[in-house]
Design a protein around this motif. Structure first.
Motif, PDB file in Angstrom:
ATOM      1  N   GLU A   1       6.674  -1.472   7.294  1.00 53.47           N
ATOM      2  CA  GLU A   1       6.231  -0.127   6.950  1.00 53.47           C
ATOM      3  C   GLU A   1       7.437   0.792   6.968  1.00 53.47           C
ATOM      4  O   GLU A   1       8.290   0.695   7.857  1.00 53.47           O
TER       5      GLU A   1
ATOM      6  N   ASP B   1      -5.267  -1.057   8.666  1.00 55.43           N
ATOM      7  CA  ASP B   1      -5.112  -0.510   7.327  1.00 55.43           C
ATOM      8  C   ASP B   1      -6.066  -1.211   6.377  1.00 55.43           C
ATOM      9  O   ASP B   1      -5.787  -2.313   5.888  1.00 55.43           O
TER      10      ASP B   1
ATOM     11  N   ASP C   1      -6.459   2.718  -4.208  1.00 57.82           N
ATOM     12  CA  ASP C   1      -6.467   2.364  -2.793  1.00 57.82           C
ATOM     13  C   ASP C   1      -7.870   2.334  -2.200  1.00 57.82           C
ATOM     14  O   ASP C   1      -8.185   1.467  -1.360  1.00 57.82           O
TER      15      ASP C   1
ATOM     16  N   ALA D   1       3.411   0.592   3.159  1.00 62.00           N
ATOM     17  CA  ALA D   1       3.090  -0.487   4.088  1.00 62.00           C
ATOM     18  C   ALA D   1       2.906  -1.758   3.275  1.00 62.00           C
ATOM     19  O   ALA D   1       2.365  -1.724   2.168  1.00 62.00           O
TER      20      ALA D   1
ATOM     21  N   SER E   1       0.841  -1.194   0.000  1.00 63.32           N
ATOM     22  CA  SER E   1       0.000   0.000   0.000  1.00 63.32           C
ATOM     23  C   SER E   1       0.876   1.244   0.000  1.00 63.32           C
ATOM     24  O   SER E   1       1.660   1.462   0.926  1.00 63.32           O
TER      25      SER E   1
ATOM     26  N   ARG F   1       0.799   4.763   0.709  1.00 63.01           N
ATOM     27  CA  ARG F   1      -0.108   5.634   1.448  1.00 63.01           C
ATOM     28  C   ARG F   1       0.090   7.088   1.059  1.00 63.01           C
ATOM     29  O   ARG F   1       1.174   7.485   0.623  1.00 63.01           O
TER      30      ARG F   1
END
Length: 387
Positions: free
Chosen positions: A116, A362, A196, A101, A88, A90
Motif C-alpha cells: 500500500e 479492504d 470499486d 493498495a 485498488s 482508493r
C-alpha cells in the motif's frame, strides 16, 4: 464442426471447469471423491485428471491408504500454476492524495503479498504507477512476471469497456481513453477494470451477507463519494457504459432552496457529513470518525438523509437485501444500522431487509482478487479446451 461435436466439446469444457473448481475449493480429492461429487464416469474423471495434470494445474499431493485396495492418489490444485494481482485505487483520504493498495494471490486464492502506498497522481503517470506497484508486489512475493495471468483494477469511477475508458473519476490521469490497454501492454498480461463498489459487491456475494441473498443492492458510503452496486442472482448490473450505480449524481432539490439543485452526494456524501457533524457539535478529522463518535440525534438526522437514497433504490429495484458498506457505514456499525432501519420504516410503505457489511479489511481489494481469480481460472480452462 457438427452439432454433436460442438456439444461434446462444450460438455468437456464444463466438466474440466467443474473439476478444477472442486479441486480449488475443498483442496484435496481422490478420483473416487470427484466421481461421487460430479456423478461422472470413471473414464471421464480419469481423462479430466490427465488433462488438468498435463496442463500443470493440479498435482498429486499424497495417497489415501485408508480404504481397501491400492492407495488412491490425492489431487489438489497447484497453487503456483498461476497468480492474480488486484490493485485498488482508493479515494482520497486525510493526506489529500489517493492511495494504491494491491495484493497478489495464487491459484487457490491464498494471498501471498500486499503493498500500500500514497501516490500524487498529479505528478505521476498512471501506467508507470500501476506497473511499479505490481512489480514491487511480485518481487515481494518472489513471483516471476510471466506467472501473473491477470491484473484486476478497482477504480473510483465507472469503466466503459466499449471505449476502454474510465469515466466519472477524479483521480488525475485515470480518465484517459485507452489507459487500461496501455497498462496491460506495460505489464504483459491481461488487465481488467471495474468500479470499486462493484468489486465490493463481488466480495459481498462470495464472503458476506450476499451469499444468502437471491439479489441485493450494496450502498457504499465512502469518505468522499457514494456508490451503488446491483447484484441480480450473482450477476452485476453495470449498464451500457458501466455507469449503473453512480447514485451520488441523482439530482435532488433542497427544501430550503427549491431552486438550487443538489444531488445525493450533497445530502450524505463525506463533505455533507462533516458539515452535519459541525452543526451537531461533533468533532473529528474524517467523516468516518465523526460518524463513529456521533450522538443518537446526529445519527437519526444522517439516517433520514441516507434513506432518501435507499427509498429510491428500493422503489425501483425492490431488492431482497440492502447492504450498507464503505468506511462510513462500517464506522457507524449497529448504531447507524438501527437509525437507518427506523428511518426507512417511516419514509415509505416499502419493505426491504437492511444490514451492515461484516466484511473486514479492504472489500474492494478482496472483490478484485475474487474477480481476477475467476478470470484466471476461465482462461486456464479455455487454454486446456483449446489444446
Amino acid at each position: 464442426m457438427s452439432r454433436l461435436a460442438g456439444s461434446s466439446k462444450l460438455l468437456r469444457a464444463m466438466n474440466e471447469s467443474a473439476a478444477l473448481e472442486l479441486l480449488l475449493d475443498p483442496g484435496m480429492l481422490t478420483r473416487a471423491d470427484l466421481r461421487r461429487i460430479t456423478a461422472l464416469s470413471t473414464p471421464t474423471i480419469s481423462e479430466l485428471l490427465r488433462r488438468l495434470t498435463a496442463a500443470g494445474l493440479i498435482t498429486v499431493v499424497g495417497h489415501d491408504s485408508g480404504r481397501p485396495g491400492p492407495a488412491a492418489e490425492i489431487y489438489a490444485a497447484d497453487p503456483d500454476a498461476a497468480y492474480t494481482v488486484a490493485v485498488s485505487i482508493r479515494e482520497t483520504g486525510t493526506s489529500g492524495n489517493p492511495s494504491v493498495a494491491a495484493a497478489l494471490c495464487d491459484l487457490t486464492g491464498t494471498i501471498r503479498a500486499t503493498v500500500e502506498t500514497h501516490v500524487d497522481f498529479l505528478g505521476a503517470d498512471p501506467v508507470s504507477t500501476v506497473a511499479g506497484v505490481v512489480t514491487r508486489l511480485r518481487k515481494r512475493a518472489g513471483v516471476e512476471a510471466g506467472r501473473i495471468r491477470h491484473v484486476q483494477l478497482g477504480v473510483p469511477g465507472s469503466y466503459d469497456p466499449r471505449s476502454e475508458t474510465i469515466r466519472l473519476t477524479d483521480v488525475p490521469g485515470f480518465g484517459r481513453p485507452g489507459l487500461v490497454p496501455r497498462i496491460a501492454e506495460a505489464l504483459g498480461t491481461r488487465v481488467g477494470a471495474d468500479n470499486d463498489v462493484n468489486l465490493a459487491a463481488v466480495a459481498e456475494r462470495r464472503r458476506g451477507a450476499g451469499r444468502e441473498a437471491e439479489n441485493f443492492a450494496l450502498l457504499w458510503i465512502g469518505q468522499d463519494g457514494l456508490g451503488l452496486a446491483i447484484d441480480i442472482n450473482g450477476t452485476l448490473l453495470r449498464g451500457t457504459r458501466g455507469g449503473a450505480g453512480e447514485i451520488g449524481y441523482v439530482p435532488l432539490y433542497s427544501p430550503d432552496s427549491p431552486h438550487r439543485k443538489i444531488d445525493l452526494q450533497d445530502l450524505f456524501g463525506g463533505p455533507a457529513i462533516m458539515e452535519l457533524a459541525r452543526d451537531h457539535g461533533i468533532a473529528g478529522e474524517t467523516p468516518a470518525a465523526v460518524v463513529a463518535a456521533g450522538s443518537e440525534e446526529f445519527l437519526a438526522v444522517l439516517a433520514d438523509r441516507v434513506v432518501v437514497g435507499l427509498a429510491a433504490v428500493t422503489a425501483i429495484l425492490d431488492p431482497y437485501l440492502i447492504v450498507l458498506a464503505g468506511p462510513i457505514a462500517q464506522a457507524g456499525g449497529e448504531a447507524l444500522l438501527t437509525a437507518v432501519t427506523s428511518a426507512f420504516g417511516r419514509a415509505a410503505p416499502l419493505e426491504c431487509s437492511i444490514t451492515v457489511t461484516a466484511i473486514e479489511g479492504d472489500a474492494v481489494l478482496l472483490g478484485a482478487l475474487d474477480a481476477g481469480l475467476k478470470a484466471v481460472r476461465e482462461v486456464l480452462v479455455a487454454a486446456i479446451r483449446a489444446g
